[in-house]
Design a protein around this motif. Structure first.
Motif, mmCIF file in Angstrom:
data_model
loop_
_atom_site.group_PDB
_atom_site.id
_atom_site.type_symbol
_atom_site.label_atom_id
_atom_site.label_comp_id
_atom_site.label_asym_id
_atom_site.label_seq_id
_atom_site.Cartn_x
_atom_site.Cartn_y
_atom_site.Cartn_z
ATOM 1 N N ARG A 1 0.681 -1.117 0.223
ATOM 2 C CA ARG A 1 0.108 0.103 0.586
ATOM 3 C C ARG A 1 1.073 1.253 -0.108
ATOM 4 N N ALA A 2 2.192 1.198 0.902
ATOM 5 C CA ALA A 2 2.824 2.285 0.897
ATOM 6 C C ALA A 2 3.657 2.660 -0.569
ATOM 7 N N ALA A 3 4.486 1.666 -0.656
ATOM 8 C CA ALA A 3 4.543 1.753 -1.692
ATOM 9 C C ALA A 3 4.520 1.705 -3.457
ATOM 10 N N ILE A 4 2.580 1.531 -3.531
ATOM 11 C CA ILE A 4 1.980 2.178 -4.427
ATOM 12 C C ILE A 4 1.474 3.368 -4.595
ATOM 13 N N ILE A 5 0.995 3.833 -3.264
ATOM 14 C CA ILE A 5 0.983 5.664 -2.626
ATOM 15 C C ILE A 5 1.897 5.792 -2.957
ATOM 16 N N ALA A 6 3.362 6.045 -2.539
ATOM 17 C CA ALA A 6 4.659 6.951 -3.168
ATOM 18 C C ALA A 6 4.535 7.111 -4.407
ATOM 19 N N SER A 7 4.713 5.601 -5.098
ATOM 20 C CA SER A 7 5.300 6.273 -6.409
ATOM 21 C C SER A 7 4.239 7.047 -7.461
ATOM 22 N N LEU A 8 2.624 6.583 -7.418
ATOM 23 C CA LEU A 8 2.164 7.425 -8.352
ATOM 24 C C LEU A 8 2.483 8.947 -7.476
ATOM 25 N N ALA A 9 2.406 8.999 -6.722
ATOM 26 C CA ALA A 9 2.280 10.916 -5.666
ATOM 27 C C ALA A 9 3.866 11.138 -6.656
ATOM 28 N N ALA A 10 4.942 10.328 -6.743
ATOM 29 C CA ALA A 10 5.838 10.704 -7.431
ATOM 30 C C ALA A 10 5.773 11.484 -9.032
ATOM 31 N N THR A 11 5.038 10.233 -9.415
ATOM 32 C CA THR A 11 4.748 10.932 -10.752
ATOM 33 C C THR A 11 4.602 11.991 -10.863
ATOM 34 N N THR A 12 5.746 12.284 -12.108
ATOM 35 C CA THR A 12 5.138 13.971 -12.083
ATOM 36 C C THR A 12 4.663 14.172 -13.664
ATOM 37 N N GLU A 13 3.702 13.191 -14.588
ATOM 38 C CA GLU A 13 3.543 13.123 -16.092
ATOM 39 C C GLU A 13 2.354 13.482 -15.497
ATOM 40 N N THR A 14 2.464 14.816 -17.002
ATOM 41 C CA THR A 14 0.476 15.832 -16.637
ATOM 42 C C THR A 14 -0.406 15.461 -17.208
ATOM 43 N N ASP A 15 -0.200 14.401 -18.319
ATOM 44 C CA ASP A 15 -1.100 13.726 -19.199
ATOM 45 C C ASP A 15 -2.369 12.916 -18.142
#
Length: 124
Positions: free
Chosen positions: A50-64
């Motif tokens: 849970r923590a890893a997926i939340i962190a990974s998605l939050a770190a995504t800088t894509e504005t697509d």
């Protein structure tokens, strides 16, 4: 025509929300949809907590703001507090069969487990 099932419909709404860029970029919104014991086997083969997926998605800088294409979404209520969803996705040329388990916890439907298996046109 499938019968109306509020549990399946709630799980589907949550699943589709998790595929939208606006929700994916928000750790609060993602966290609100994930069960405390959530885990995932991603299309890459990686195991996500849970923590890893939340962190990974939050770190995504894509504005697509392109949405993930979803097809063949189906659901079944397996028990009073458990719904199973299956569907296919396509995004940026990658396709995956997906399976999710949603658990009703304290009156809310939360994603408990997710698995994605990549596939090609030839494999369908």
């Amino acid at each position: 025509m499938p019968e109306h099932n509020p549990a399946v419909e709630s799980a589907m709404e949550g699943e589709l929300a998790l595929l939208t860029p606006k929700v994916r970029r928000s750790p609060e919104r993602v966290g609100a949809l994930l069960h405390p014991d959530f885990h995932e086997f991603g299309a890459s083969g990686r195991h996500w907590s849970r923590a890893a997926i939340i962190a990974s998605l939050a770190a995504t800088t894509e504005t697509d703001d392109r949405r993930v294409a979803v097809s063949a979404l189906r659901g079944a209520q397996l028990a009073p507090d458990l719904v199973h969803l299956t569907y296919d996705t396509e995004y940026d040329g990658s396709r995956a069969h997906r399976s999710s388990l949603w658990r009703r916890t304290e009156g809310r439907w939360l994603l408990y487990f997710h698995q994605a298996t990549p596939f090609s046109e030839r494999a369908t």
